[in-house]
Design a protein around this motif. Structure first.
Motif, PDB file in Angstrom:
ATOM      1  N   GLY A 188       0.827  -1.224   0.000  1.00 14.12           N
ATOM      2  CA  GLY A 188       0.000   0.000   0.000  1.00 14.12           C
ATOM      3  C   GLY A 188       0.852   1.261   0.000  1.00 14.12           C
ATOM      4  N   MET A 189       2.108   1.124  -0.485  1.00 12.58           N
ATOM      5  CA  MET A 189       3.041   2.278  -0.438  1.00 12.58           C
ATOM      6  C   MET A 189       2.534   3.455  -1.268  1.00 12.58           C
ATOM      7  SD  MET A 189       6.027   0.774  -2.944  1.00 12.58           S
ATOM      8  CE  MET A 189       7.037   2.227  -2.930  1.00 12.58           C
ATOM      9  N   TYR A 190       2.865   4.658  -0.807  1.00 12.89           N
ATOM     10  CA  TYR A 190       2.508   5.891  -1.514  1.00 12.89           C
ATOM     11  C   TYR A 190       0.988   6.009  -1.726  1.00 12.89           C
ATOM     12  CZ  TYR A 190       7.489   6.086  -2.822  1.00 12.89           C
ATOM     13  OH  TYR A 190       8.863   6.112  -2.804  1.00 12.89           O
ATOM     14  N   SER A 191       0.175   5.211  -0.978  1.00 14.84           N
ATOM     15  CA  SER A 191      -1.288   5.262  -1.200  1.00 14.84           C
ATOM     16  C   SER A 191      -1.995   5.849   0.010  1.00 14.84           C
ATOM     17  CB  SER A 191      -1.808   3.835  -1.466  1.00 14.84           C
ATOM     18  OG  SER A 191      -1.188   3.317  -2.635  1.00 14.84           O
ATOM     19  N   MET A 192      -3.204   6.346  -0.215  1.00 18.73           N
ATOM     20  CA  MET A 192      -4.034   6.909   0.867  1.00 18.73           C
ATOM     21  C   MET A 192      -5.413   6.272   0.782  1.00 18.73           C
ATOM     22  SD  MET A 192      -3.039  10.933   0.549  1.00 18.73           S
ATOM     23  CE  MET A 192      -4.250  11.474   1.733  1.00 18.73           C
ATOM     24  N   ARG A 193      -5.825   5.657   1.887  1.00 22.10           N
ATOM     25  CA  ARG A 193      -7.143   5.031   1.921  1.00 22.10           C
ATOM     26  C   ARG A 193      -8.111   5.975   2.650  1.00 22.10           C
ATOM     27  NH1 ARG A 193      -5.050   1.707  -1.007  1.00 22.10           N
ATOM     28  NH2 ARG A 193      -4.262  -0.377  -0.561  1.00 22.10           N
ATOM     29  N   LEU A 194      -9.395   5.887   2.278  1.00 20.79           N
ATOM     30  CA  LEU A 194     -10.426   6.618   3.024  1.00 20.79           C
ATOM     31  C   LEU A 194     -10.824   5.774   4.234  1.00 20.79           C
ATOM     32  CD1 LEU A 194     -12.666   7.978   0.119  1.00 20.79           C
ATOM     33  CD2 LEU A 194     -11.127   9.290   1.622  1.00 20.79           C
TER      34      LEU A 194
END
Ligand SMILES: CCCCCCCCCCCCC/C=C/C(=O)SCCNC(=O)CCNC(=O)[C@H](O)C(C)(C)COP(=O)(O)OP(=O)(O)OC[C@H]1O[C@@H](n2cnc3c(N)ncnc32)[C@H](O)[C@@H]1OP(=O)(O)O
Length: 244
Positions: A188-194
């Motif tokens: 999940g690198m460099y990612s943004m989850r809600l």
């Protein structure tokens, strides 16, 4: 008796402007000569380091880590070339140069350097070797061209090797990005989850898939640009390129 420059006549002003243009041209040539020699030397150091590593170790495993610092410096420094185009120091497309340099910097910093698990992939070695041969050829071409000492074999190499090296480099880059996908998905690198405080979601995994797909429209633009340059330089065709 005031000199013509000092008496403010039209002729004096024209002479002054000519002197200023000559000074600018001399400084530009001096800078570009220094820049191209430095970049040729940097990529030669990279080539020798890779050859020495392989002769010493007998494997490509660990090669990327051994040259990563040199690669990151010289590939990132190439951003200067977008400036060269933007200020008119060199007559070439800002967009083409920008896409080329950004794609390389993206590959170095946001793929290969960020995901250690793929650094020993054969595809990494493929694009590293291709980039190195290309850049040594390209920067030595510019250097000898500026010094008016251009050997024909360097001109030939500059405008022929890309026909094979460009597609090979793209294959190496795409396979490397593809090899990175599972690690990016898992980490999940460099990612943004809600939910998050910015109320924005970003998934680096799908971003990489979009980047891979972007090669389809973008690579041909670069390749055909080089073919136009090749026709212009090797066959004297007059080609008008606009920065659309
Ligand atoms: C934020 C996310 C981003 C992700 C983006 C993903 C999308 C990616 C899609 C694209 C995929 C690309 C993948 C790339 C793979 C590889 O590179 S593999 C290796 C093989 N590659 C190559 O062979 C291409 C190498 N690159 C170049 O040749 C250049 O970068 C170029 C911009 C593509 C073309 O160079 P250009 O300058 O336009 O052509 P030239 O004929 O060389 O020069 C034109 C004139 O400009 C003068 N000039 C240019 N630079 C200099 C300089 N440094 N010093 C002096 N002069 C220079 C040059 O002399 C020419 O002048 P004239 O002869 O008077 O016309």
């Amino acid at each position: 008796m005031a000199s013509s420059e000092e008496d403010g006549t039209v002729e004096g002003k024209e002479n002054n402007n000519i002197k200023k243009k000559k000074m600018k041209s001399t400084l530009a040539t001096a800078w570009l000569t220094f820049y191209n020699i430095a970049m040729t030397a940097g990529w030669l150091v990279l080539a020798l380091a890779m050859i020495r590593f392989y002769i010493h170790k007998g494997t490509h495993r660990g090669l990327y880590r051994s040259i990563a610092r040199t690669l990151k410096f010289f590939q990132t420094f190439a951003l200067v070339e977008v400036g060269h185009c933007a200020i008119g120091l060199v007559k070439t497309s800002v967009i083409v140069t920008g896409v080329q340099v950004c794609s390389r910097i993206f590959m170095v910093w946001f793929i290969t350097n960020s995901i250690r698990q793929i650094q020993n992939e054969e595809s990494v070695i493929l694009f590293l070797v291709v980039w190195t041969v290309t850049e040594i050829t390209r920067y030595s071409y510019y250097t000898f061209n500026l010094l008016n000492l251009l050997p024909y074999f360097i001109k030939w190499a500059r405008y022929n090797l890309f026909i094979v090296l460009y597609p090979l480099g793209v294959v190496g880059e795409l396979f490397t990005i593809y090899a990175a996908l599972p690690f990016v998905r898992r980490s999940g690198m460099y990612s943004m989850r809600l939910p998050n405080k910015y109320n924005v979601s970003f998934d680096y995994y799908y971003c990489l898939i979009i980047v891979m797909l972007s090669y389809i429209p973008l690579f041909p633009q670069l390749f055909f640009h080089m073919l136009r340059q090749r026709r212009r330089v090797l066959h004297g065709e007059v080609i008008v390129e606009k920065d659309d």
